[in-house]
Design a protein around this motif. Structure first.
Motif, PDB file in Angstrom:
ATOM      1  N   ALA A  41      15.287  -1.905  40.820  1.00 60.41           N
ATOM      2  CA  ALA A  41      16.180  -1.908  39.451  1.00 60.41           C
ATOM      3  C   ALA A  41      15.070  -2.144  38.569  1.00 60.41           C
ATOM      4  O   ALA A  41      15.133  -1.853  37.266  1.00 60.41           O
ATOM      5  N   ILE A  42      13.821  -2.281  38.644  1.00 58.96           N
ATOM      6  CA  ILE A  42      12.619  -2.276  37.517  1.00 58.96           C
ATOM      7  C   ILE A  42      11.401  -1.443  37.695  1.00 58.96           C
ATOM      8  O   ILE A  42      10.537  -1.435  37.119  1.00 58.96           O
ATOM      9  N   ARG A  43      11.505  -0.497  38.705  1.00 57.03           N
ATOM     10  CA  ARG A  43      10.457   0.247  38.995  1.00 57.03           C
ATOM     11  C   ARG A  43      10.021   1.209  38.051  1.00 57.03           C
ATOM     12  O   ARG A  43       8.753   1.187  37.635  1.00 57.03           O
ATOM     13  N   HIS A  44      10.910   2.037  37.440  1.00 60.80           N
ATOM     14  CA  HIS A  44      10.434   3.007  36.499  1.00 60.80           C
ATOM     15  C   HIS A  44       9.873   2.089  35.171  1.00 60.80           C
ATOM     16  O   HIS A  44       8.813   2.695  34.721  1.00 60.80           O
ATOM     17  N   ALA A  45      10.735   1.193  34.831  1.00 63.56           N
ATOM     18  CA  ALA A  45      10.285   0.318  33.578  1.00 63.56           C
ATOM     19  C   ALA A  45       8.644  -0.331  33.785  1.00 63.56           C
ATOM     20  O   ALA A  45       8.089  -0.419  32.965  1.00 63.56           O
ATOM     21  N   THR A  46       8.498  -0.759  35.074  1.00 63.30           N
ATOM     22  CA  THR A  46       7.272  -1.361  35.460  1.00 63.30           C
ATOM     23  C   THR A  46       6.065  -0.335  35.283  1.00 63.30           C
ATOM     24  O   THR A  46       5.145  -0.535  34.910  1.00 63.30           O
ATOM     25  N   ILE A  47       6.535   0.743  35.913  1.00 68.15           N
ATOM     26  CA  ILE A  47       5.584   1.915  35.667  1.00 68.15           C
ATOM     27  C   ILE A  47       5.268   2.305  34.331  1.00 68.15           C
ATOM     28  O   ILE A  47       4.031   2.661  33.818  1.00 68.15           O
ATOM     29  N   PHE A  48       6.168   2.821  33.608  1.00 66.30           N
ATOM     30  CA  PHE A  48       5.995   3.038  32.102  1.00 66.30           C
ATOM     31  C   PHE A  48       5.302   1.689  31.532  1.00 66.30           C
ATOM     32  O   PHE A  48       4.407   2.294  30.657  1.00 66.30           O
TER      33      PHE A  48
END
Length: 103
Positions: A41-48
């Motif tokens: 649920a937070i993977r892309h936001a964390t990477i960005f």
């Protein structure tokens, strides 16, 4: 220094010789982010968020359980030309991609 040994999803950081940030400790040259341990649920936001902290000329090595083409497409759409992408490991179980900040 290894920050990931005690916390899932933490980042491995290796400091280079001869480069210091404004606070006096050695800045990072190599950052490794294992996305497999980050909740979906937070993977892309964390990477960005991690990519936003990378200074020009520095890189983040992203480890993923699949080829992160959707993420790379999203990155190119939102920040065209900001990162150079190099595959270090190309499956079939693990992908490692080096994202080097160009601008």
């Amino acid at each position: 220094m290894n920050l990931s040994s005690s916390r899932p999803g933490a980042v491995d950081v290796e400091a280079p010789a001869g480069h210091a940030c404004a606070c006096g400790h050695e800045d990072t040259e190599k950052i490794v982010l294992d996305s497999r341990t980050i909740p979906h649920a937070i993977r892309h936001a964390t990477i960005f968020g991690a990519l936003g902290a990378i200074q020009p000329g520095f890189a983040l090595d992203l480890i993923a359980s699949h080829n992160p083409l959707p993420l790379l497409g999203q990155l190119e759409s939102s920040r065209p030309g900001d990162f150079v992408v190099s595959y270090l490991e190309n499956g079939p179980e693990t992908w490692t991609i080096r994202l080097t900040r160009a601008n």
